[in-house]
Design a protein around this motif. Sequence first.
Motif: not given
Length: 129
Positions: A79, A84, A87, A122, A124
Amino acid sequence: MSNQIYSNRPIAPLQQSNQKRNTNRVKKNGNSFNEILQNQLKEKSGIEFSGHAKKRLNSRNINLTSQDMNKLEKAVTKAENKGAKESLIMMDKVSYVVSVENKTVITAVDDQNMKENVFTNIDSAVVMD
């Protein structure tokens, strides 16, 4: 004959010469303090758990093995490599919301408590097998 010395070069104030000396001290072996700090931060490994996440793991009887921790770290790294920030990581019937930047698990939800659950904030999702 006179003992005086004349120079066309201006004399720098004391404060400027100290600043020049300090900037030379900042670099050691070609690395600035900031470069060294960033390298040390990158070397910090491992996943931390927030107090909330610890409570959720306890109340939901979610036990993580060292293999689970390795998979979680791998998912966070994936991630992070994609840029990100926050996540959702799903693995082995458990979902974790993780702050990728801080490498901290914020909460954990097992499959029994996941029904009709909504995950917010979030950017991702990582699905691990």
